[in-house]
Structure formats: structure tokens, C-alpha cells
Design an enzyme around this catalytic site. Structure first.
Site, short mmCIF file in Angstrom:
data_model
loop_
_atom_site.label_atom_id
_atom_site.label_comp_id
_atom_site.label_asym_id
_atom_site.label_seq_id
_atom_site.Cartn_x
_atom_site.Cartn_y
_atom_site.Cartn_z
N ASP A 26 0.84 -0.98 0.13
CA ASP A 26 -0.05 0.13 -0.18
C ASP A 26 0.84 1.13 -0.06
O ASP A 26 1.28 1.73 0.88
CB ASP A 26 -0.90 -0.08 1.28
CG ASP A 26 -1.90 1.15 1.36
OD1 ASP A 26 -1.77 2.23 0.35
OD2 ASP A 26 -2.87 1.32 1.89
N HIS A 51 0.37 8.02 3.84
CA HIS A 51 0.93 7.46 4.92
C HIS A 51 2.38 7.70 4.94
O HIS A 51 3.19 7.24 5.80
CB HIS A 51 0.66 6.17 5.02
CG HIS A 51 -0.75 5.54 4.93
ND1 HIS A 51 -1.64 5.86 5.60
CD2 HIS A 51 -1.45 5.21 3.75
CE1 HIS A 51 -2.76 5.56 5.42
NE2 HIS A 51 -2.68 5.05 4.49
N ILE A 81 -0.32 9.80 8.39
CA ILE A 81 -1.02 8.66 9.28
C ILE A 81 -0.66 7.11 9.16
O ILE A 81 -0.30 6.84 8.16
CB ILE A 81 -2.50 9.01 9.74
CG1 ILE A 81 -3.26 8.47 8.10
CG2 ILE A 81 -2.86 10.47 10.04
CD1 ILE A 81 -4.65 8.58 8.13
N GLY A 94 -4.94 2.25 7.93
CA GLY A 94 -5.78 1.43 8.67
C GLY A 94 -5.51 0.05 8.78
O GLY A 94 -5.93 -0.46 9.81
#
Length: 281
Positions: free
Chosen positions: A186, A191, A206, A209
Site C-alpha cells: 500500500d 501514509h 497517518i 488502517g
């Protein structure tokens, strides 16, 4: 441009993928295995430890079942998209290396007012036998794409048990955790790229998830399944708040026989995965 509701129910072309022992090890380290004690999860972080054959974390199934390049659902700013929910069922343990064939389809586009919730389902099978390996369901929330007058979607009747959790497991994440996790596939700049994260309204990049999901999955595996992936059947949860790499995460687990309810929170009590469910064999 509105989202393409014609995408609902259209199955993608089959996507073949394989993984190696190294891929599974990298995923385990990417979701924090061994971060506090490098000797504690050697079955998932090494392939050559005496008396400890390599095993694969169950949550890796979600990544393996993904189908890149499936049908587009419309033009929108990717910075407005966040992962909302994730569930999967593991029909048999994943081998340390192997192959699968996956297909995916959009099963619903729901109007949440401030945005749209897009739900997809993927099925992964053994390409040689057709035996089902993984069934995965996920959803993304796209801010600014709601208000089209559509169905709001099904309600989840999950409720917090009226008792203390049976287990509370705390794992810290590394400051560079997102940089490790992104190597499993990913590469969303949300991120890693501060400028892209700022466009999405965040002070800094961040954590993925699904990385947070993997951390919670480790807590469930080690408490409810005695660290045995063969006993791990299914897991579902809703992402409620972002995590900054470096924060510690506590997963609270309420056991109910071979099932469990769970939620994961940061040190300040902010819940980051809510409405969690898992089942075991």
C-alpha cells in the site's frame, strides 16, 4: 462527477498473485510483530528458528485478496478517501508461500450525507483447485461524495458489553511503522508524504488502517487462539479515528466462547477500531 453506481455488482477480471516467505515475514514486521520483544513472535518473523516452523499472520489474508485495477467508481480527490471498515473470513491457514486467484466487486454505494460509503467484496481461491481461501469485505468513505439521495446502508447492532474486558493487550507502534508497512504493497502517500497528508487534513502522515487492523489481529490471535493461525476464522472492525505512527494501541477483548468482541484505542482512550468482532475454531 458523481460516483458510478453502474459499477455495483460487476465482477472484476481474475487477478493472480503469489507470495513468498519473505513477503509474509515483511508483513509481520510491518504490523509490529516482535517490536517489544524480538523473541516473542518468531514463528511469524523468522523462517529458520530451530523447532519453530514459519507461520503467517491471519490478517495478511486481507492484503492477498485485494484486486488492483478493479473498475473505477468515478473521479474524486484521492486525498478525500479513507478506509472505513474491514472484514475477512479465512477458510484455511495461509502457507508461508503460495498463490491465489482473486476477484472483486462493488456491492454497494451508500449515501452518508457528508460522503459516500463504497463497499466491496473479494473472493480468493486456490488457482489449482478452486478451493476458497479468503472472503474479504471492505469499505471506504469518500468525503464530499454524499448527498445524492441514496440508501444510507445497513445498521450494525454491535454494543459494548456491560463488563470489564477479559483481555487488554497493548502494543506500541514504531515512528517509522507506516514506512515499513507500505513495503507490503500500500503505497498511498497519505501514509508517507506530508504534503499529501496535509491535503487530507492531517498534520503529518497517518498509519495505514490495515496496519492498525493487523496490530489488533495480533492481539486477538495471541489471546483467543493461543497464537495458532489455524484457529483464527474471521475478523471485522470499523476504523473510527486515525493513528499516528509511534502511538501505542490497546485492544480490549470480550470473549464469548469461540467468538469475541473487541475495540482498539490509543493511549489517551481515543477508539481507533470500533465494533470489532472475531471468531475462532
Amino acid at each position: 462527477m458523481p460516483l458510478d453506481h453502474g459499477a455495483i455488482g460487476v465482477e472484476s477480471a481474475p487477478h493472480d498473485r503469489s507470495w513468498t516467505s519473505k513477503d509474509a515475514l515483511l508483513y509481520a514486521v510491518g504490523v509490529g510483530a516482535g517490536v517489544d520483544d524480538p523473541l516473542s513472535e518468531l514463528a511469524f518473523t523468522t523462517e529458520n528458528t530451530a523447532g519453530t516452523p514459519q507461520r503467517v499472520l491471519p490478517t495478511y489474508a486481507v492484503l492477498l485478496a485485494q484486486v488492483p485495477g478493479a473498475r473505477r467508481i468515478g473521479d474524486f480527490d484521492p486525498a478525500m478517501l479513507v478506509h472505513a471498515e474491514q472484514a475477512f473470513e479465512l477458510h484455511r491457514p495461509l502457507p508461508a508461500e503460495g498463490a491465489l486467484r482473486a476477484t472483486a466487486k462493488v456491492t454497494g454505494i451508500y449515501d452518508k450525507g457528508s460522503g459516500a460509503l463504497v463497499v466491496t467484496e473479494a473472493t480468493a481461491v486456490d488457482p489449482a483447485t478452486g478451493e476458497r481461501l479468503v472472503t474479504s469485505q471492505g469499505s471506504v468513505f469518500i468525503r464530499g461524495e454524499g448527498g445524492f439521495g441514496g440508501d444510507r446502508g445497513p445498521r450494525d447492532e454491535w454494543s459494548l458489553p456491560d463488563r470489564a474486558p477479559d483481555y487488554e493487550v497493548t502494543y506500541r507502534t514504531r515512528p517509522e511503522q507506516a514506512l515499513l508497512y507500505r513495503l507490503s504493497g500500500d503505497r498511498n502517500p497519505l501514509h508517507s508524504d506530508p504534503a499529501f497528508a496535509a491535503r487530507a487534513g492531517f498534520d503529518r502522515p497517518i498509519l495505514h488502517g490495515l496496519c492498525t487492523y493487523g496490530v489488533a489481529g495480533r492481539a486477538l490471535l495471541h489471546t483467543m487462539a493461543d497464537s495458532d493461525p489455524a484457529r483464527f476464522a474471521a475478523m471485522a472492525g470499523r476504523f473510527s479515528r486515525p493513528v499516528t505512527p509511534g502511538e501505542s494501541l490497546t485492544t480490549s477483548i470480550w470473549a464469548e466462547g469461540t467468538t469475541a468482541l473487541f475495540r482498539t484505542a490509543k493511549e489517551d482512550g481515543t477508539v481507533v477500531i470500533d465494533r470489532g468482532r472475531a471468531s475462532f475454531r
